[in-house]
Design a protein around this motif. Structure first.
Motif, PDB file in Angstrom:
ATOM      1  N   THR A 116      30.388  20.661 -17.583  1.00 12.49           N
ATOM      2  CA  THR A 116      29.387  19.774 -18.174  1.00 12.49           C
ATOM      3  C   THR A 116      28.187  19.597 -17.259  1.00 12.49           C
ATOM      4  O   THR A 116      27.040  19.627 -17.697  1.00 12.49           O
ATOM      5  N   VAL A 124      25.943  22.592 -17.326  1.00 15.09           N
ATOM      6  CA  VAL A 124      25.167  22.827 -18.542  1.00 15.09           C
ATOM      7  C   VAL A 124      24.138  21.733 -18.787  1.00 15.09           C
ATOM      8  O   VAL A 124      23.019  22.012 -19.210  1.00 15.09           O
ATOM      9  N   SER A 126      26.955  20.414 -27.761  1.00 13.18           N
ATOM     10  CA  SER A 126      27.033  20.382 -26.305  1.00 13.18           C
ATOM     11  C   SER A 126      26.396  19.088 -25.837  1.00 13.18           C
ATOM     12  O   SER A 126      25.183  18.897 -26.047  1.00 13.18           O
ATOM     13  N   PRO A 127      27.204  18.126 -25.379  1.00 10.30           N
ATOM     14  CA  PRO A 127      28.445  18.366 -24.650  1.00 10.30           C
ATOM     15  C   PRO A 127      29.769  18.181 -25.412  1.00 10.30           C
ATOM     16  O   PRO A 127      30.795  18.645 -24.953  1.00 10.30           O
ATOM     17  N   LEU A 164      31.807  21.339 -26.665  1.00 10.47           N
ATOM     18  CA  LEU A 164      32.088  22.113 -25.459  1.00 10.47           C
ATOM     19  C   LEU A 164      33.249  21.501 -24.681  1.00 10.47           C
ATOM     20  O   LEU A 164      34.188  22.183 -24.259  1.00 10.47           O
TER      21      LEU A 164
END
Length: 325
Positions: free
Chosen positions: A38, A41, A145-146, A149
């Motif tokens: 996390t 990204v 996302s998040p 994910l």
């Protein structure tokens, strides 16, 4: 004090030390993976909110891997659908005082109808409307996302980590539990289904697991049957009834050297219905009442041989004498 603890939800815990440590280690692995990916990204501010939500999911996936709230659809649907509800609420009523409450309430309603109740989903919906500018700027990207994910990551870790241990394998149908022989007829599956409908409350246990628990309990109950020679001075006996009818009696006096049907003995109720009361009965009467001998272990009671129970009572008496000396 026992009544207060019962009201507060303090219950006996039968899990081993190994199981407790595995739960903690699994959560550590899951959150470590989520935290690393996390923060790689997303900006750190957005990532922190998601990690908090996934921390709650980790408790369920690694401490209660076979619970109904922990299964893949519950985690996936509960997190993702709750994120969608939260984002919609924030877009329709941005920064309104009622928006956070509406997001959580709406998420619960959607999870109920989608059959994916997952408590951390409420936190995910709440984060969508109160997570600050970093979360708000993501819009519906927040769902992909998040949230999505991280759901995929934690489910992957749960499958791999729990899969290392046969009794913990995830999802629940993959777990290998001891095989049980066919036992005398007891409550049928339809009886359990009727009872669950009568309770009209969401129970965090899968229906198949409930039946398996009953089968293992019946197998354990059929292992030994008591005889007159098994009614011993000092031993504790359970009637094995369910609900408010359950009780444990301890033999506190009997006729030394005699174990006939008509011999009188005195007992004390040490747990369950009528706790603290004493009574007298024939040895045969207590034998008819008792299902098996038990000893106290932690907050609960476990089944043992009558000799073990009597010996445990003697040891306790000796310890009390030592403490008074």
């Amino acid at each position: 004090m026992n009544r207060v603890l019962h009201l507060l939800g303090w219950r006996a815990n039968a899990t081993s030390h190994l199981e407790k440590w595995l739960s903690a280690l699994g959560a550590l692995c899951g959150i470590a993976a989520i935290y690393a990916v996390t923060h790689w990204v997303l900006p750190s501010e957005a990532a922190l909110w998601v990690v908090a939500s996934m921390g709650a999911s980790a408790v369920l996936l690694f401490a209660v891997p076979h619970g109904a709230l922990s299964q893949p659809w519950a985690v996936f649907g509960g997190q993702v659908l709750s994120a969608v509800v939260g984002v919609i609420c924030q877009k329709l009523w941005p920064d309104q005082p009622f928006t956070p409450a509406l997001a959580v309430g709406g998420a619960i309603l959607v999870m109920h109808y989608a059959r994916c109740i997952h408590p951390p989903g409420g936190a995910t919906a709440l984060a969508a409307v109160s997570g600050g500018p970093a979360i708000g700027a993501l819009g519906f990207d927040y769902v992909i996302s998040p949230v999505l994910l991280n759901v995929v990551l934690i489910l992957l870790v749960a499958v791999l980590f729990n899969g290392l241990f046969p009794w913990r394998r995830y999802p629940a149908p993959l777990a290998k539990l001891p095989a049980s022989p066919k036992l005398p007829a007891g409550p049928a599956p339809e009886d359990f289904y009727h009872a669950l409908r009568q309770m009209d409350s969401f129970i965090d246990v899968q229906f198949d697991d409930l039946l398996k628990i009953l089968q293992l309990a019946q197998q354990h109950a059929q292992a030994h049957r008591l005889g007159l020679d098994d009614i011993l001075l000092g031993a504790c006996y359970s009637n094995a009834l369910s609900g408010d009818g359950w009780a444990v009696r301890q033999v506190i006096d009997d006729n030394p050297g005699k174990r006939g049907r008509q011999d009188q003995l005195i007992y004390k109720v040490v747990a369950g219905a009528g706790k603290g009361n004493t009574g007298a009965c024939r040895r045969q009467d207590l034998l008819d009442w008792a299902a098996h001998a038990v000893i106290r272990q932690g907050d609960g009671w476990i089944r043992v041989s009558p000799e073990t129970s009597a010996r445990e009572a003697l040891n306790r008496q000796l310890q009390q004498l030592d403490s008074t000396d």
